[in-house]
Motif scaffolding. Sequence first.
Motif, PDB file in Angstrom:
ATOM      1  N   UNK A 175       2.184   6.289 -48.337  1.00  0.00           N
ATOM      2  CA  UNK A 175       1.699   6.637 -49.680  1.00  0.00           C
ATOM      3  C   UNK A 175       2.516   5.920 -50.749  1.00  0.00           C
ATOM      4  N   UNK A 176       3.833   5.899 -50.563  1.00  0.00           N
ATOM      5  CA  UNK A 176       4.725   5.291 -51.551  1.00  0.00           C
ATOM      6  C   UNK A 176       4.378   3.820 -51.760  1.00  0.00           C
ATOM      7  N   UNK A 177       4.259   3.071 -50.666  1.00  0.00           N
ATOM      8  CA  UNK A 177       3.960   1.644 -50.778  1.00  0.00           C
ATOM      9  C   UNK A 177       2.532   1.404 -51.255  1.00  0.00           C
ATOM     10  N   UNK A 178       1.614   2.278 -50.816  1.00  0.00           N
ATOM     11  CA  UNK A 178       0.231   2.170 -51.296  1.00  0.00           C
ATOM     12  C   UNK A 178       0.194   2.272 -52.825  1.00  0.00           C
ATOM     13  N   UNK A 179       0.877   3.257 -53.378  1.00  0.00           N
ATOM     14  CA  UNK A 179       0.886   3.459 -54.829  1.00  0.00           C
ATOM     15  C   UNK A 179       1.520   2.281 -55.564  1.00  0.00           C
ATOM     16  N   UNK A 180       2.604   1.732 -54.984  1.00  0.00           N
ATOM     17  CA  UNK A 180       3.282   0.589 -55.600  1.00  0.00           C
ATOM     18  C   UNK A 180       2.371  -0.643 -55.636  1.00  0.00           C
ATOM     19  N   UNK A 181       1.750  -0.953 -54.489  1.00  0.00           N
ATOM     20  CA  UNK A 181       0.903  -2.151 -54.394  1.00  0.00           C
ATOM     21  C   UNK A 181      -0.355  -1.984 -55.234  1.00  0.00           C
ATOM     22  N   UNK A 275      12.175  11.066 -21.483  1.00  0.00           N
ATOM     23  CA  UNK A 275      13.266  11.634 -22.286  1.00  0.00           C
ATOM     24  C   UNK A 275      12.714  12.581 -23.357  1.00  0.00           C
ATOM     25  N   UNK A 276      11.625  12.180 -23.987  1.00  0.00           N
ATOM     26  CA  UNK A 276      11.011  13.007 -25.022  1.00  0.00           C
ATOM     27  C   UNK A 276      10.464  14.316 -24.453  1.00  0.00           C
ATOM     28  N   UNK A 277       9.823  14.224 -23.291  1.00  0.00           N
ATOM     29  CA  UNK A 277       9.215  15.412 -22.662  1.00  0.00           C
ATOM     30  C   UNK A 277      10.252  16.451 -22.267  1.00  0.00           C
ATOM     31  N   UNK A 278      11.463  16.014 -21.979  1.00  0.00           N
ATOM     32  CA  UNK A 278      12.507  16.944 -21.533  1.00  0.00           C
ATOM     33  C   UNK A 278      13.448  17.392 -22.645  1.00  0.00           C
ATOM     34  N   UNK A 279      13.241  16.845 -23.844  1.00  0.00           N
ATOM     35  CA  UNK A 279      14.085  17.238 -24.986  1.00  0.00           C
ATOM     36  C   UNK A 279      13.571  18.536 -25.598  1.00  0.00           C
ATOM     37  N   UNK A 280      14.492  19.388 -26.001  1.00  0.00           N
ATOM     38  CA  UNK A 280      14.096  20.610 -26.704  1.00  0.00           C
ATOM     39  C   UNK A 280      13.855  20.311 -28.186  1.00  0.00           C
ATOM     40  N   UNK A 281      14.681  19.439 -28.759  1.00  0.00           N
ATOM     41  CA  UNK A 281      14.506  19.040 -30.162  1.00  0.00           C
ATOM     42  C   UNK A 281      15.018  17.622 -30.357  1.00  0.00           C
ATOM     43  N   UNK A 282      14.440  16.941 -31.328  1.00  0.00           N
ATOM     44  CA  UNK A 282      14.789  15.555 -31.642  1.00  0.00           C
ATOM     45  C   UNK A 282      15.432  15.488 -33.022  1.00  0.00           C
ATOM     46  N   UNK A 283      16.473  14.683 -33.143  1.00  0.00           N
ATOM     47  CA  UNK A 283      17.151  14.489 -34.422  1.00  0.00           C
ATOM     48  C   UNK A 283      16.693  13.150 -34.991  1.00  0.00           C
ATOM     49  N   UNK A 284      15.959  13.178 -36.101  1.00  0.00           N
ATOM     50  CA  UNK A 284      15.470  11.967 -36.754  1.00  0.00           C
ATOM     51  C   UNK A 284      16.023  11.924 -38.176  1.00  0.00           C
ATOM     52  N   UNK A 285      16.927  10.978 -38.407  1.00  0.00           N
ATOM     53  CA  UNK A 285      17.575  10.856 -39.716  1.00  0.00           C
ATOM     54  C   UNK A 285      17.482   9.407 -40.176  1.00  0.00           C
ATOM     55  N   UNK A 286      17.169   9.220 -41.451  1.00  0.00           N
ATOM     56  CA  UNK A 286      17.177   7.881 -42.031  1.00  0.00           C
ATOM     57  C   UNK A 286      17.699   7.970 -43.460  1.00  0.00           C
ATOM     58  N   UNK A 287      18.251   6.846 -43.928  1.00  0.00           N
ATOM     59  CA  UNK A 287      18.704   6.780 -45.315  1.00  0.00           C
ATOM     60  C   UNK A 287      17.904   5.743 -46.092  1.00  0.00           C
ATOM     61  N   UNK A 288      16.773   5.320 -45.481  1.00  0.00           N
ATOM     62  CA  UNK A 288      15.887   4.364 -46.142  1.00  0.00           C
ATOM     63  C   UNK A 288      14.540   5.023 -46.374  1.00  0.00           C
ATOM     64  N   UNK A 289      14.181   5.158 -47.632  1.00  0.00           N
ATOM     65  CA  UNK A 289      12.933   5.813 -47.982  1.00  0.00           C
ATOM     66  C   UNK A 289      11.804   4.791 -47.946  1.00  0.00           C
ATOM     67  N   UNK A 290      11.242   4.556 -46.753  1.00  0.00           N
ATOM     68  CA  UNK A 290      10.210   3.520 -46.616  1.00  0.00           C
ATOM     69  C   UNK A 290       9.012   4.039 -45.825  1.00  0.00           C
ATOM     70  N   UNK A 291       8.510   5.214 -46.215  1.00  0.00           N
ATOM     71  CA  UNK A 291       7.312   5.740 -45.571  1.00  0.00           C
ATOM     72  C   UNK A 291       7.617   6.419 -44.256  1.00  0.00           C
ATOM     73  N   UNK A 292       6.593   6.567 -43.420  1.00  0.00           N
ATOM     74  CA  UNK A 292       6.726   7.284 -42.154  1.00  0.00           C
ATOM     75  C   UNK A 292       7.299   6.374 -41.074  1.00  0.00           C
ATOM     76  N   UNK A 293       8.366   6.814 -40.406  1.00  0.00           N
ATOM     77  CA  UNK A 293       8.956   6.045 -39.311  1.00  0.00           C
ATOM     78  C   UNK A 293       8.107   6.222 -38.046  1.00  0.00           C
ATOM     79  N   UNK A 294       7.924   5.130 -37.291  1.00  0.00           N
ATOM     80  CA  UNK A 294       7.082   5.159 -36.092  1.00  0.00           C
ATOM     81  C   UNK A 294       7.585   6.184 -35.086  1.00  0.00           C
ATOM     82  N   UNK A 295       8.910   6.302 -34.970  1.00  0.00           N
ATOM     83  CA  UNK A 295       9.460   7.212 -33.962  1.00  0.00           C
ATOM     84  C   UNK A 295       9.038   8.664 -34.205  1.00  0.00           C
TER      85      UNK A 295
END
Length: 373
Positions: A175-181, A275-295
């Motif tokens: 959304x962010x990049x869509x609005x900018x462009x 690995x994903x199927x056996x995880x109870x929770x995933x930690x996803x952290x970023x310091x770059x505000x660039x839309x939705x991360x694929x992971x």
Amino acid sequence: MKELHIISFNYPYPPSYGGIIDVYYKIKALSDLGIRIHLHCFVDKIPVKIDPEVEESTENVFFYEKKKNLLLYFSKIPFAAVIRDSDLLLKNLESIQAPILFEGLQTTSIIRFLKYSRHKLYLRHHNNETEYYKGLSLSEKNIFKKIVYRIESLKYKGYQKKLLKKFETVFCLSEKEYNEVEAYSGNARLVHIFHGNPSVRQLDRKGNYFLFHGDLTTADNKKALIETLDLFKTLPQYKLVVASDRASEDIKRKISAVENITLVPIRTTENLHHLLENAHANILISYQNSGTKVKLFNTLYNSRFVIINGSITDDPALKDLCLYGADMAEIRQQIIASAEKDYNDTEKRKQILENTHSDHAKAEEIVKIIFKN
């Protein structure tokens, strides 16, 4: 027969990180709709063979070695773009009359030679590169790299403004990049990330560990990992698995020094899904505000709880499927809270993800725009 040139910044197999996941699964989805794809890839070294997974989705595949001249750092064109320049690419594009989809601004250096061409030009806008490199500069500890990233950010500022109006359509990820462009050039369309997940997995209520996965050579991921390691040092009762094929010796030492943290390789998509199927929770952290991360899509489709900070996605519907922490203190509270919970969000995820984020629907939208005549 509808034909399309796709110029990729790298060879899109295996689809193991961010942008290349989007490229690979977009090619697959477009091919499934009957589009004949002429794929052009810039690589460090030309591979010996083409993987059957790529071969079956493409009409042909062309490779071009990225330039290795360090003097190109002094070019007015961003370094990531100027090293992806090729006379052979121009020749191959001119030999097949078809629209061209550029994967990211770093593949667009040749546009200056296409001005008299009859090709219609389209851009997949993976990042606001100015903001992306600025973010890398802020996260990077190495002073030389910090300066290089900052210069690249400034180069992209003028470069993307100059180029965005040249495209029939700019397909934006967020959304962010869509609005900018759209505000700048009026040719934006929002087409979310291609991720390759056909359906949400049905999982038991409990997993075995917390999971952090990603490419640990990028400054953003390294910073996020260090913050996460520091957090789990204070939570010895919980096991953290760090999954990556690209970890420096320094990172390996930091991980091995903490008893409740383990580093494991990913190697294949199948291993990542395990690995994903056996995880109870995933930690996803970023310091770059660039839309939705694929992971984020991989974790929402294939795992249980997902704990995020504010830069992982700007999509309200996706945020609603996650546990949110504004800072590391709040992330810590979400870790403790999720450890005690049973996971039972499968139906909610199916309703949102399979209705609004399927690769097939996104490919159909792109085809309607590129081949509208």
